[in-house]
Scaffold this motif. Structure first.
Motif, PDB file in Angstrom:
ATOM      1  N   LYS A 183      26.993  44.154  23.480  1.00 22.62           N
ATOM      2  CA  LYS A 183      27.868  42.984  23.915  1.00 22.62           C
ATOM      3  C   LYS A 183      27.885  42.646  25.278  1.00 22.62           C
ATOM      4  O   LYS A 183      27.263  43.403  26.037  1.00 22.62           O
ATOM      5  N   LEU A 184      28.306  41.418  25.399  1.00 22.75           N
ATOM      6  CA  LEU A 184      28.438  40.798  26.778  1.00 22.75           C
ATOM      7  C   LEU A 184      29.064  41.685  27.637  1.00 22.75           C
ATOM      8  O   LEU A 184      30.452  42.001  27.634  1.00 22.75           O
ATOM      9  N   HIS A 185      28.710  42.133  29.310  1.00 14.99           N
ATOM     10  CA  HIS A 185      29.304  42.836  29.957  1.00 14.99           C
ATOM     11  C   HIS A 185      29.860  41.945  31.222  1.00 14.99           C
ATOM     12  O   HIS A 185      29.366  42.082  32.250  1.00 14.99           O
ATOM     13  N   LEU A 186      30.633  41.058  30.828  1.00 13.50           N
ATOM     14  CA  LEU A 186      31.219  40.280  31.651  1.00 13.50           C
ATOM     15  C   LEU A 186      32.961  40.271  31.746  1.00 13.50           C
ATOM     16  O   LEU A 186      33.461  39.819  30.165  1.00 13.50           O
ATOM     17  N   HIS A 187      33.587  40.673  32.590  1.00 12.69           N
ATOM     18  CA  HIS A 187      35.242  40.845  32.499  1.00 12.69           C
ATOM     19  C   HIS A 187      35.843  40.179  33.431  1.00 12.69           C
ATOM     20  O   HIS A 187      35.472  40.530  34.516  1.00 12.69           O
ATOM     21  N   ALA A 188      36.620  39.335  33.068  1.00  7.55           N
ATOM     22  CA  ALA A 188      37.703  38.864  33.952  1.00  7.55           C
ATOM     23  C   ALA A 188      38.680  39.968  34.695  1.00  7.55           C
ATOM     24  O   ALA A 188      39.733  40.148  33.878  1.00  7.55           O
ATOM     25  N   ARG A 189      38.304  40.457  35.434  1.00  5.29           N
ATOM     26  CA  ARG A 189      39.082  41.654  36.191  1.00  5.29           C
ATOM     27  C   ARG A 189      40.422  41.631  36.710  1.00  5.29           C
ATOM     28  O   ARG A 189      41.394  42.332  36.422  1.00  5.29           O
ATOM     29  N   ALA A 190      40.546  40.353  37.460  1.00  5.97           N
ATOM     30  CA  ALA A 190      41.866  40.268  38.015  1.00  5.97           C
ATOM     31  C   ALA A 190      42.099  38.939  38.605  1.00  5.97           C
ATOM     32  O   ALA A 190      41.061  37.956  38.551  1.00  5.97           O
ATOM     33  N   ILE A 191      43.197  38.526  38.709  1.00 13.51           N
ATOM     34  CA  ILE A 191      43.478  37.074  39.058  1.00 13.51           C
ATOM     35  C   ILE A 191      44.814  37.133  40.122  1.00 13.51           C
ATOM     36  O   ILE A 191      45.712  38.083  39.904  1.00 13.51           O
ATOM     37  N   ALA A 192      44.797  36.367  41.234  1.00 13.56           N
ATOM     38  CA  ALA A 192      45.957  36.061  42.176  1.00 13.56           C
ATOM     39  C   ALA A 192      46.258  34.780  41.980  1.00 13.56           C
ATOM     40  O   ALA A 192      45.499  33.784  42.260  1.00 13.56           O
ATOM     41  N   LEU A 193      47.573  34.317  41.775  1.00 13.73           N
ATOM     42  CA  LEU A 193      47.923  32.875  41.758  1.00 13.73           C
ATOM     43  C   LEU A 193      49.189  32.653  41.826  1.00 13.73           C
ATOM     44  O   LEU A 193      50.219  33.724  41.964  1.00 13.73           O
ATOM     45  N   PRO A 194      49.626  31.439  42.446  1.00 16.73           N
ATOM     46  CA  PRO A 194      51.144  31.115  43.025  1.00 16.73           C
ATOM     47  C   PRO A 194      51.900  30.990  41.740  1.00 16.73           C
ATOM     48  O   PRO A 194      51.491  30.550  40.613  1.00 16.73           O
ATOM     49  N   LYS A 195      53.005  31.685  41.438  1.00 15.46           N
ATOM     50  CA  LYS A 195      54.124  31.274  40.493  1.00 15.46           C
ATOM     51  C   LYS A 195      54.846  30.256  40.723  1.00 15.46           C
ATOM     52  O   LYS A 195      55.099  29.753  41.641  1.00 15.46           O
ATOM     53  N   PRO A 196      54.873  29.507  39.504  1.00 15.33           N
ATOM     54  CA  PRO A 196      55.527  28.275  39.891  1.00 15.33           C
ATOM     55  C   PRO A 196      57.129  28.068  40.434  1.00 15.33           C
ATOM     56  O   PRO A 196      57.308  27.356  40.676  1.00 15.33           O
ATOM     57  N   GLY A 197      57.551  29.375  40.406  1.00 18.38           N
ATOM     58  CA  GLY A 197      58.926  29.451  40.912  1.00 18.38           C
ATOM     59  C   GLY A 197      58.930  29.951  42.444  1.00 18.38           C
ATOM     60  O   GLY A 197      59.999  30.057  43.135  1.00 18.38           O
ATOM     61  N   GLY A 198      57.604  30.164  42.704  1.00 21.65           N
ATOM     62  CA  GLY A 198      57.658  30.491  44.194  1.00 21.65           C
ATOM     63  C   GLY A 198      56.917  31.954  44.397  1.00 21.65           C
ATOM     64  O   GLY A 198      57.360  32.951  43.511  1.00 21.65           O
ATOM     65  N   GLY A 199      56.347  32.447  45.407  1.00 28.37           N
ATOM     66  CA  GLY A 199      55.640  33.467  45.410  1.00 28.37           C
ATOM     67  C   GLY A 199      54.345  33.868  44.744  1.00 28.37           C
ATOM     68  O   GLY A 199      53.777  32.740  44.206  1.00 28.37           O
ATOM     69  N   MET A 200      53.850  34.977  44.966  1.00 28.16           N
ATOM     70  CA  MET A 200      52.268  34.958  44.547  1.00 28.16           C
ATOM     71  C   MET A 200      52.368  36.176  43.363  1.00 28.16           C
ATOM     72  O   MET A 200      53.268  37.259  43.539  1.00 28.16           O
ATOM     73  N   VAL A 201      51.466  36.385  42.367  1.00 24.28           N
ATOM     74  CA  VAL A 201      51.297  37.451  41.464  1.00 24.28           C
ATOM     75  C   VAL A 201      49.852  37.863  41.440  1.00 24.28           C
ATOM     76  O   VAL A 201      48.991  37.092  41.377  1.00 24.28           O
ATOM     77  N   ARG A 202      49.728  39.030  41.394  1.00 23.64           N
ATOM     78  CA  ARG A 202      48.339  39.653  41.001  1.00 23.64           C
ATOM     79  C   ARG A 202      48.312  40.409  39.892  1.00 23.64           C
ATOM     80  O   ARG A 202      49.208  41.305  39.658  1.00 23.64           O
ATOM     81  N   VAL A 203      47.179  40.127  38.964  1.00 21.53           N
ATOM     82  CA  VAL A 203      47.264  40.906  37.636  1.00 21.53           C
ATOM     83  C   VAL A 203      45.938  41.486  37.452  1.00 21.53           C
ATOM     84  O   VAL A 203      44.895  40.660  37.634  1.00 21.53           O
ATOM     85  N   THR A 204      45.784  42.764  37.028  1.00 20.69           N
ATOM     86  CA  THR A 204      44.345  43.283  37.014  1.00 20.69           C
ATOM     87  C   THR A 204      44.449  43.779  35.240  1.00 20.69           C
ATOM     88  O   THR A 204      45.315  44.080  34.727  1.00 20.69           O
ATOM     89  N   ALA A 205      43.247  43.603  34.668  1.00 18.37           N
ATOM     90  CA  ALA A 205      42.923  43.829  33.294  1.00 18.37           C
ATOM     91  C   ALA A 205      41.981  45.137  33.375  1.00 18.37           C
ATOM     92  O   ALA A 205      41.017  45.100  33.940  1.00 18.37           O
TER      93      ALA A 205
END
Length: 330
Positions: A278-300
């Motif tokens: 199988k393909l060994h490519l993984h979207a590990r994490a993202i950091a992005l601005p929340k529409p209501g303000g502030g930032m969020v970081r999420v890790t999979a």
């Protein structure tokens, strides 16, 4: 009018033609019928009449009228609405990593397409009602992942949030980190790949090729985290641009294709032994601005096949708890 849909153009769909957008989202809609819908004003972009050749911009709203049943020559009715197993819908709901009033972030499993296309019967776009939860509106995709790529995928929970998130992607206000396993070790062990890409002509599915003269600029930063001798490397990748198959094409251009990526690495993209194909490519994490303000970081978390390969190669996931750390100086 009942049945009319308003679809948001995702962050990675800017600059594509309107007819290509319809081919991506409604593959069973014939071109002739689309032209008629455009001529009569039933399909509109941001409320205005449009042409099939018009280029879209991320965040625009497309009016999609009720399409009804296409003629048999376009799409048999049985294939237009396949029944999704309840366990698949339940698994999608359990994949939610983050949720607030404006957005969702899910952990997309490998092998599940984000949107429809030729030969794809089940995809996330057709199951978005399962992710509505308590929201008034159906969630909207704001970016995509390849079918065989796993990891973080962002959805908006309303039209206003979709516009804000699409703009964040367009303005490159998001940070994405992917983890990949490569055949061989990239040299140098860290750096920037600045290599323009264009779509390769011909059949055989969508495939990109290096094209310094006519291609669109594509930039990827990367860092080798660990190696298994010269056999393989665990690489962190941070795409600066978001071209189709960018990470896969860039790794192959270095001479170190991603494990399991036969499209770009051919037979050389597969390791011997008990390593998954199988393909060994993984979207590990993202950091992005929340529409209501502030930032969020999420890790999979890593998908099962990559966890097993890491175990076989004695890579320690715990040694790299912060996915963004390798790029902190950037």
């Amino acid at each position: 009018m009942s049945g009319v849909e308003l679809r948001q153009v995702a962050g990675d769909e800017g600059e594509i033609r309107l007819d290509r957008w319809f081919k991506r989202h409604f593959p069973d809609l014939g071109h002739g019928r689309l032209e008629k819908l455009l001529r009569t004003g039933q399909v509109r972009v941001d409320g205005a009449r449009a042409k099939a050749s018009d280029r879209l911009a991320s965040g625009q709203t497309i009016r999609v009228p009720p399409l009804g049943l296409a003629p048999a020559a376009e799409a048999p009715a049985a294939k237009r609405a396949p029944k999704v197993p309840e366990e698949t819908l339940f698994a999608l709901q359990k994949s939610v990593l983050y949720r607030d009033d404006a957005m969702l972030v899910i952990d997309k499993p490998p092998g599940l397409a984000t949107q429809g296309g030729t030969g794809i019967d089940v995809h996330i776009d057709m199951m978005l009602d399962a992710l509505r939860f308590d929201a008034k509106e159906r969630p909207k995709l704001v970016h995509r992942l390849d079918k065989d790529t796993s990891g973080v995928l962002v959805l908006a929970r309303n039209a206003k949030a979709a516009q804000a998130l699409a703009e964040a992607f367009r303005q490159k206000a998001t940070l994405k980190v992917y983890w990949a396993l490569t055949v061989g070790v990239p040299s140098p062990r860290d750096g920037r790949i600045d290599l323009a890409l264009s779509k390769e002509p011909g059949r055989g599915g969508e495939r990109m090729q290096p094209d310094p003269d006519e291609g669109k600029r594509a930039i990827t930063d990367y860092v080798v985290l660990e190696t298994a001798g010269r056999r393989s490397a665990w690489v962190a990748l941070q795409p600066v641009t978001g071209r189709t198959h960018q990470l896969r094409a860039h790794c192959a251009a270095l001479g170190t294709p991603i494990v399991g990526d036969g499209k770009y690495g051919g037979a050389e993209a597969f390791l011997t032994g008990s390593v998954s194909r199988k393909l060994h490519l993984h979207a590990r994490a993202i950091a992005l601005p929340k529409p209501g303000g502030g930032m969020v970081r999420v890790t999979a978390p890593l998908p099962r096949h990559m966890k097993e390969t890491f175990r076989l190669l004695e890579f320690r996931e715990a040694d790299h708890k912060d996915p963004f750390a390798p790029f902190a100086e950037d």
